[in-house]
Design a protein around this motif. Structure first.
Motif, mmCIF file in Angstrom:
data_model
loop_
_atom_site.group_PDB
_atom_site.id
_atom_site.type_symbol
_atom_site.label_atom_id
_atom_site.label_comp_id
_atom_site.label_asym_id
_atom_site.label_seq_id
_atom_site.Cartn_x
_atom_site.Cartn_y
_atom_site.Cartn_z
ATOM 1 N N ALA A 54 0.848 -1.289 -0.049
ATOM 2 C CA ALA A 54 -0.045 -0.027 0.056
ATOM 3 C C ALA A 54 1.014 1.330 -0.145
ATOM 4 O O ALA A 54 0.267 2.343 -0.189
ATOM 5 N N ALA A 55 1.995 1.067 0.330
ATOM 6 C CA ALA A 55 2.813 2.340 0.225
ATOM 7 C C ALA A 55 3.333 3.126 -0.822
ATOM 8 O O ALA A 55 3.100 2.526 -1.993
ATOM 9 N N ASP A 56 3.553 4.480 -0.876
ATOM 10 C CA ASP A 56 3.908 5.094 -1.995
ATOM 11 C C ASP A 56 5.302 4.786 -2.315
ATOM 12 O O ASP A 56 5.785 5.063 -3.412
ATOM 13 N N ARG A 87 3.407 -7.564 -10.374
ATOM 14 C CA ARG A 87 4.083 -5.820 -10.593
ATOM 15 C C ARG A 87 3.244 -4.798 -9.383
ATOM 16 O O ARG A 87 2.939 -3.661 -9.441
ATOM 17 N N ALA A 88 3.261 -5.696 -8.088
ATOM 18 C CA ALA A 88 2.435 -4.758 -7.199
ATOM 19 C C ALA A 88 3.321 -3.557 -6.672
ATOM 20 O O ALA A 88 2.631 -2.661 -6.181
ATOM 21 N N TRP A 89 4.550 -3.436 -7.071
ATOM 22 C CA TRP A 89 5.474 -2.403 -6.388
ATOM 23 C C TRP A 89 5.747 -1.421 -7.779
ATOM 24 O O TRP A 89 6.424 -0.329 -7.562
ATOM 25 N N SER A 90 5.335 -1.722 -8.714
ATOM 26 C CA SER A 90 5.507 -0.952 -10.066
ATOM 27 C C SER A 90 5.280 0.577 -9.905
ATOM 28 O O SER A 90 4.066 0.757 -9.397
ATOM 29 N N ASP A 91 5.966 1.233 -10.124
ATOM 30 C CA ASP A 91 6.030 2.952 -10.055
ATOM 31 C C ASP A 91 5.941 3.357 -8.614
ATOM 32 O O ASP A 91 5.521 4.505 -8.340
ATOM 33 N N LYS A 92 6.146 2.594 -7.539
ATOM 34 C CA LYS A 92 6.448 3.399 -6.470
ATOM 35 C C LYS A 92 7.971 3.733 -6.111
ATOM 36 O O LYS A 92 8.632 3.478 -7.059
ATOM 37 N N LEU A 93 8.040 4.776 -5.373
ATOM 38 C CA LEU A 93 9.598 5.264 -5.161
ATOM 39 C C LEU A 93 10.255 4.424 -4.553
ATOM 40 O O LEU A 93 9.878 3.742 -3.709
ATOM 41 N N ALA A 94 11.537 4.258 -4.666
ATOM 42 C CA ALA A 94 12.496 3.768 -3.868
ATOM 43 C C ALA A 94 13.756 4.150 -3.676
ATOM 44 O O ALA A 94 14.152 5.127 -4.361
ATOM 45 N N ALA A 95 14.457 3.880 -2.554
ATOM 46 C CA ALA A 95 15.792 4.405 -2.181
ATOM 47 C C ALA A 95 16.463 3.164 -1.339
ATOM 48 O O ALA A 95 15.741 2.377 -0.959
ATOM 49 N N LEU A 111 24.519 -1.100 -2.606
ATOM 50 C CA LEU A 111 23.722 -0.143 -2.748
ATOM 51 C C LEU A 111 22.965 -0.306 -4.329
ATOM 52 O O LEU A 111 22.089 0.038 -4.888
ATOM 53 N N GLN A 112 24.081 -1.095 -5.274
ATOM 54 C CA GLN A 112 23.369 -1.339 -6.700
ATOM 55 C C GLN A 112 22.786 -2.592 -6.512
ATOM 56 O O GLN A 112 21.796 -2.712 -7.241
ATOM 57 N N TYR A 113 23.108 -3.481 -5.736
ATOM 58 C CA TYR A 113 22.038 -4.538 -5.527
ATOM 59 C C TYR A 113 20.628 -4.208 -4.977
ATOM 60 O O TYR A 113 19.614 -4.519 -5.731
ATOM 61 N N LEU A 114 20.526 -3.000 -4.125
ATOM 62 C CA LEU A 114 19.281 -2.547 -3.708
ATOM 63 C C LEU A 114 18.420 -1.850 -4.978
ATOM 64 O O LEU A 114 17.471 -1.970 -4.993
ATOM 65 N N SER A 115 19.191 -1.101 -5.584
ATOM 66 C CA SER A 115 18.752 -0.286 -6.742
ATOM 67 C C SER A 115 18.315 -1.328 -8.080
ATOM 68 O O SER A 115 17.298 -1.080 -8.622
ATOM 69 N N LEU A 116 19.144 -2.391 -8.003
ATOM 70 C CA LEU A 116 18.508 -3.492 -9.248
ATOM 71 C C LEU A 116 17.311 -3.983 -8.700
ATOM 72 O O LEU A 116 16.502 -4.363 -9.494
ATOM 73 N N LEU A 117 17.174 -4.583 -7.624
ATOM 74 C CA LEU A 117 15.978 -4.933 -7.044
ATOM 75 C C LEU A 117 14.626 -4.049 -7.259
ATOM 76 O O LEU A 117 13.615 -4.807 -7.621
ATOM 77 N N ALA A 118 14.949 -2.697 -6.998
ATOM 78 C CA ALA A 118 13.958 -1.586 -7.265
ATOM 79 C C ALA A 118 13.591 -1.724 -8.731
ATOM 80 O O ALA A 118 12.332 -1.813 -8.888
ATOM 81 N N GLN A 120 13.820 -4.152 -10.724
ATOM 82 C CA GLN A 120 13.262 -5.387 -11.186
ATOM 83 C C GLN A 120 11.753 -5.303 -11.047
ATOM 84 O O GLN A 120 10.979 -5.838 -11.527
ATOM 85 N N HIS A 121 11.533 -4.485 -9.931
ATOM 86 C CA HIS A 121 9.972 -4.405 -9.558
ATOM 87 C C HIS A 121 9.316 -3.226 -10.033
ATOM 88 O O HIS A 121 8.230 -2.956 -10.047
ATOM 89 N N GLY A 122 10.304 -2.539 -11.085
ATOM 90 C CA GLY A 122 9.646 -1.384 -11.686
ATOM 91 C C GLY A 122 9.484 -0.176 -10.991
ATOM 92 O O GLY A 122 8.569 0.650 -11.302
ATOM 93 N N MET A 123 10.178 -0.058 -9.776
ATOM 94 C CA MET A 123 10.083 1.084 -9.058
ATOM 95 C C MET A 123 10.982 2.166 -9.541
ATOM 96 O O MET A 123 11.991 1.947 -10.378
ATOM 97 N N LEU A 124 10.669 3.315 -8.884
ATOM 98 C CA LEU A 124 11.789 4.581 -9.377
ATOM 99 C C LEU A 124 12.572 5.031 -8.397
ATOM 100 O O LEU A 124 12.138 5.439 -7.178
ATOM 101 N N TRP A 125 13.906 4.756 -8.660
ATOM 102 C CA TRP A 125 14.695 4.999 -7.609
ATOM 103 C C TRP A 125 15.095 6.551 -7.433
ATOM 104 O O TRP A 125 15.424 7.389 -8.360
ATOM 105 N N VAL A 126 15.171 6.818 -6.188
ATOM 106 C CA VAL A 126 15.595 8.235 -5.554
ATOM 107 C C VAL A 126 17.220 8.201 -5.261
ATOM 108 O O VAL A 126 17.309 7.658 -4.307
#
Length: 195
Positions: A54-56, A87-95, A111-118, A120-126
Motif C-alpha cells: 500500500a506504500a507510495d 507488478r505490485a510495487w511498480s511505479d512506487k518510489l524506492a531508495a 547499494l547497486q544490489y538494492l537499486s537493481l531490486l527496485a 526489477q520491481h519497476g520502482m523509481l529510484w531516488v
C-alpha cells in the motif's frame, strides 16, 4: 495536500543499521503528511507485506556483509518475487542505505544490489543528491555524505562500538527527507494526471 505512506524495509544484524533506519524515518517524518512505517525484513508478517503493497515508497536498508546485503535481506528480496510477478510495487518510489565497519567495505555493491531490486520491481529510484564531503584538506569527517556515495546513503560504524557516526546519521536523515519530498511530488503528479 494528500498524505503519503513510506515504508522502511530493513535488516540490522548488530543494531547499527537499525539506528540508521531510525534516522531515515526521522528525516521522512519531517515532511508534512508523511506517514512512515518501519518493518524488519527478517520477521515479516502479512500486515508488513500489506504495508509495503500500500506504500507510495519503500526505502530498503541492510548492513553490508561480505560485499553484499545481509542473508536476511537476500531472503526478503527473494520472497518479494510474488510482488514482482504481479507488478505490485511498480511505479512506487524506492531508495536505499547500507552500513559496514569499513569506510568502503564494498557498500557500493550493496547499494547497486538494492537499486537493481527496485528496478526489477519497476520502482523509481531516488538518489542521495548530496555532494561528497570530507574530500579536501579544509573539509571534515563530520561533513554530510563524508563517504562520498551518490546512489544512496552509506554509513560506517566501528565493529567494536554500538555508535553510528553523527555525519552518517545526518546523511540518513537527508535521504529520508528527500524520499518523502519526492514521494509527495510524485503522488501529486499521479493525482493530477488522473483528473
Amino acid at each position: 495536500m494528500s498524505d503519503i505512506s513510506i515504508v522502511i524495509a530493513s535488516h540490522s544484524g548488530y543494531g547499527h543499521t537499525a539506528q540508521i533506519a531510525a534516522a531515515v524515518a526521522d528525516g521522512a517524518r519531517s515532511v508534512a503528511g508523511a506517514h512512515v512505517h518501519r518493518v524488519d525484513v527478517a520477521s515479516l508478517s502479512n500486515a508488513d507485506w500489506e504495508l509495503m503493497d500500500a506504500a507510495d515508497a519503500i526505502i530498503f536498508g541492510t548492513p553490508t556483509y561480505m560485499g553484499t546485503a545481509s542473508g536476511a535481506f537476500h531472503a526478503f528480496a527473494e520472497a518479494s518475487s510474488k510482488r514482482w510477478m504481479t507488478r505490485a510495487w511498480s511505479d512506487k518510489l524506492a531508495a536505499g542505505f547500507t552500513n559496514s565497519g569499513s569506510m568502503s567495505g564494498d557498500k557500493l555493491h550493496t547499494l547497486q544490489y538494492l537499486s537493481l531490486l527496485a528496478a526489477q520491481h519497476g520502482m523509481l529510484w531516488v538518489s542521495l543528491d548530496l555532494l561528497p564531503g570530507w574530500n579536501t584538506t579544509t573539509s571534515s569527517p563530520q561533513d554530510d555524505n563524508r563517504l562520498g556515495f551518490y546512489l544512496g546513503a552509506g554509513a560506517q560504524s566501528f565493529n567494536d562500538t554500538p555508535a553510528v557516526d553523527d555525519a552518517d546519521m545526518n546523511t540518513a536523515r537527508h535521504l529520508g527527507r528527500r524520499v518523502a519530498e519526492h514521494t509527495r511530488i510524485h503522488r501529486a503528479g499521479l493525482t493530477a494526471a488522473t483528473h
